[in-house]
Scaffold this motif. Sequence first.
Motif, PDB file in Angstrom:
ATOM      1  N   GLY A 236      29.673  37.706  45.416  1.00  0.00           N
ATOM      2  CA  GLY A 236      28.808  38.625  44.690  1.00  0.00           C
ATOM      3  C   GLY A 236      28.456  39.884  45.467  1.00  0.00           C
ATOM      4  N   ASP A 237      28.961  40.014  46.699  1.00  0.00           N
ATOM      5  CA  ASP A 237      28.697  41.198  47.526  1.00  0.00           C
ATOM      6  C   ASP A 237      29.535  42.357  46.998  1.00  0.00           C
ATOM      7  N   ALA A 238      28.900  43.300  46.333  1.00  0.00           N
ATOM      8  CA  ALA A 238      29.609  44.394  45.667  1.00  0.00           C
ATOM      9  C   ALA A 238      30.351  45.285  46.660  1.00  0.00           C
ATOM     10  N   VAL A 239      29.765  45.518  47.835  1.00  0.00           N
ATOM     11  CA  VAL A 239      30.391  46.382  48.836  1.00  0.00           C
ATOM     12  C   VAL A 239      31.653  45.737  49.381  1.00  0.00           C
ATOM     13  N   PHE A 240      31.555  44.465  49.779  1.00  0.00           N
ATOM     14  CA  PHE A 240      32.726  43.775  50.327  1.00  0.00           C
ATOM     15  C   PHE A 240      33.804  43.628  49.257  1.00  0.00           C
ATOM     16  N   SER A 241      33.389  43.400  48.025  1.00  0.00           N
ATOM     17  CA  SER A 241      34.333  43.285  46.920  1.00  0.00           C
ATOM     18  C   SER A 241      35.106  44.594  46.740  1.00  0.00           C
ATOM     19  N   LEU A 242      34.418  45.720  46.866  1.00  0.00           N
ATOM     20  CA  LEU A 242      35.073  47.028  46.738  1.00  0.00           C
ATOM     21  C   LEU A 242      36.070  47.232  47.875  1.00  0.00           C
ATOM     22  N   ILE A 243      35.681  46.866  49.095  1.00  0.00           N
ATOM     23  CA  ILE A 243      36.577  46.984  50.250  1.00  0.00           C
ATOM     24  C   ILE A 243      37.838  46.156  50.016  1.00  0.00           C
ATOM     25  N   GLN A 244      37.649  44.940  49.485  1.00  0.00           N
ATOM     26  CA  GLN A 244      38.792  44.082  49.197  1.00  0.00           C
ATOM     27  C   GLN A 244      39.722  44.718  48.166  1.00  0.00           C
ATOM     28  N   ARG A 245      39.163  45.318  47.137  1.00  0.00           N
ATOM     29  CA  ARG A 245      39.986  45.903  46.073  1.00  0.00           C
ATOM     30  C   ARG A 245      40.788  47.098  46.594  1.00  0.00           C
ATOM     31  N   VAL A 246      40.177  47.889  47.471  1.00  0.00           N
ATOM     32  CA  VAL A 246      40.908  49.007  48.076  1.00  0.00           C
ATOM     33  C   VAL A 246      42.060  48.462  48.914  1.00  0.00           C
ATOM     34  N   GLY A 247      41.780  47.427  49.719  1.00  0.00           N
ATOM     35  CA  GLY A 247      42.816  46.816  50.547  1.00  0.00           C
ATOM     36  C   GLY A 247      43.918  46.193  49.708  1.00  0.00           C
ATOM     37  N   HIS A 248      43.532  45.589  48.600  1.00  0.00           N
ATOM     38  CA  HIS A 248      44.508  44.966  47.706  1.00  0.00           C
ATOM     39  C   HIS A 248      45.431  46.026  47.095  1.00  0.00           C
ATOM     40  N   PHE A 249      44.856  47.166  46.739  1.00  0.00           N
ATOM     41  CA  PHE A 249      45.637  48.246  46.139  1.00  0.00           C
ATOM     42  C   PHE A 249      46.586  48.879  47.168  1.00  0.00           C
TER      43      PHE A 249
ATOM     44  N   TRP B 174      47.621  28.906  34.428  1.00  0.00           N
ATOM     45  CA  TRP B 174      46.488  27.985  34.273  1.00  0.00           C
ATOM     46  C   TRP B 174      45.211  28.533  34.901  1.00  0.00           C
ATOM     47  N   TRP B 175      45.356  29.509  35.813  1.00  0.00           N
ATOM     48  CA  TRP B 175      44.177  30.088  36.467  1.00  0.00           C
ATOM     49  C   TRP B 175      43.557  31.130  35.532  1.00  0.00           C
ATOM     50  N   VAL B 176      42.474  30.774  34.856  1.00  0.00           N
ATOM     51  CA  VAL B 176      41.894  31.663  33.845  1.00  0.00           C
ATOM     52  C   VAL B 176      40.650  32.405  34.337  1.00  0.00           C
ATOM     53  N   SER B 177      40.174  32.088  35.530  1.00  0.00           N
ATOM     54  CA  SER B 177      39.018  32.808  36.065  1.00  0.00           C
ATOM     55  C   SER B 177      39.399  34.249  36.357  1.00  0.00           C
ATOM     56  N   SER B 178      38.546  35.187  35.970  1.00  0.00           N
ATOM     57  CA  SER B 178      38.801  36.606  36.226  1.00  0.00           C
ATOM     58  C   SER B 178      38.209  37.068  37.549  1.00  0.00           C
ATOM     59  N   SER B 179      37.458  36.198  38.212  1.00  0.00           N
ATOM     60  CA  SER B 179      36.838  36.539  39.494  1.00  0.00           C
ATOM     61  C   SER B 179      37.906  36.635  40.581  1.00  0.00           C
ATOM     62  N   ARG B 180      37.850  37.699  41.376  1.00  0.00           N
ATOM     63  CA  ARG B 180      38.795  37.910  42.461  1.00  0.00           C
ATOM     64  C   ARG B 180      38.029  38.138  43.770  1.00  0.00           C
ATOM     65  N   GLY B 181      38.491  37.507  44.841  1.00  0.00           N
ATOM     66  CA  GLY B 181      37.853  37.704  46.142  1.00  0.00           C
ATOM     67  C   GLY B 181      36.358  37.436  46.100  1.00  0.00           C
ATOM     68  N   ALA B 182      35.581  38.447  46.531  1.00  0.00           N
ATOM     69  CA  ALA B 182      34.128  38.295  46.604  1.00  0.00           C
ATOM     70  C   ALA B 182      33.411  38.630  45.299  1.00  0.00           C
ATOM     71  N   ASP B 183      34.172  38.822  44.202  1.00  0.00           N
ATOM     72  CA  ASP B 183      33.524  39.074  42.901  1.00  0.00           C
ATOM     73  C   ASP B 183      32.528  37.963  42.575  1.00  0.00           C
ATOM     74  N   ALA B 184      31.511  38.328  41.816  1.00  0.00           N
ATOM     75  CA  ALA B 184      30.581  37.310  41.324  1.00  0.00           C
ATOM     76  C   ALA B 184      31.332  36.341  40.403  1.00  0.00           C
ATOM     77  N   THR B 185      30.832  35.130  40.312  1.00  0.00           N
ATOM     78  CA  THR B 185      31.440  34.113  39.461  1.00  0.00           C
ATOM     79  C   THR B 185      31.052  34.359  38.007  1.00  0.00           C
ATOM     80  N   GLU B 186      32.051  34.377  37.143  1.00  0.00           N
ATOM     81  CA  GLU B 186      31.742  34.572  35.730  1.00  0.00           C
ATOM     82  C   GLU B 186      31.150  33.296  35.127  1.00  0.00           C
ATOM     83  N   GLU B 187      30.451  33.450  34.024  1.00  0.00           N
ATOM     84  CA  GLU B 187      29.818  32.294  33.365  1.00  0.00           C
ATOM     85  C   GLU B 187      30.628  31.898  32.135  1.00  0.00           C
ATOM     86  N   TRP B 188      30.866  30.591  32.002  1.00  0.00           N
ATOM     87  CA  TRP B 188      31.639  30.085  30.859  1.00  0.00           C
ATOM     88  C   TRP B 188      30.692  29.396  29.877  1.00  0.00           C
TER      89      TRP B 188
END
Length: 262
Positions: A218-231, A248-262
């Motif tokens: 859920g750390d927005a800053v670290f998540s952004l850093i990860q996305r830049v690195g991923h790109f 089969w992996w249906v979760s949209s959460s990536r890396g440090a993204d917050a966990t979505e609610e089902w």
Amino acid sequence: MRGSSLLTSSVVAACTFSWSANAFNAFTAFAPKSTPVPVSNVESKMPMFEYLKFDKNPKFDVLAKTKEYVSSQKMGDTSEDWYADDYVLRGPVIGPIGRKDLNGSQKGLGLMNAFPDVELNTFGYTVDPENPYRCFYFQRWRATMTEDMDVYGTIYPSTGAEMETPVSTFCAVWNPEGQIVYEQVGAVVDRLEGNTQGKAAVFGLLHTAGLKLNASPGDAVFSLIQRVGHFVGGQGRSWTKEEDIPKWWVSSSRGADATEEW
């Protein structure tokens, strides 16, 4: 006067104990009872965890097979035969990641060279009562940084520092063919334990080497850093490319993204 003080203290203590005992009894009287629920009658709210139950009837000993797998890791077994083609690993801030990307990222970090004595103390194996293909276990890692760590060309000099991580939970989910299709790693049980500021597994090693990442779900800053690195790519991946993630992996959460609610 002294006798009066002692009497007062005794009364207070007795009342406190009596209140605590009554409160505990009241809680236990109304607390829901833990009763075994047949696996077939339990449906996971998250679709992919329902999928990972397969036929709910493994033809092999899941607990024994998990112990064998963990033992093989300790002996340095790097065989890909353990893993299914649609394998996914997920940690608190890493994943979903497949075998190819995972191997590439680990080699680029140079952890095993810097910490040649890493010790994985494993205990508490238990099969999930709601998924007989899933086995949980605990690990506490210890290691000493006796060599320099080369992280994609950046050198972190050896410090001789000794590391102890907090206990963290892991799990392996096997498919009916006896291969691991999903691993969850490094979920910390008690962040106050050890000397890595609550970081477990690989992140504990990185912390000890001086790469002190402030990473949490859920750390927005670290998540952004990860996305830049991923790109940008080129220095390992925090998760696998979208087109290579199993269906089969249906979760949209990536890396440090917050966990979505089902």
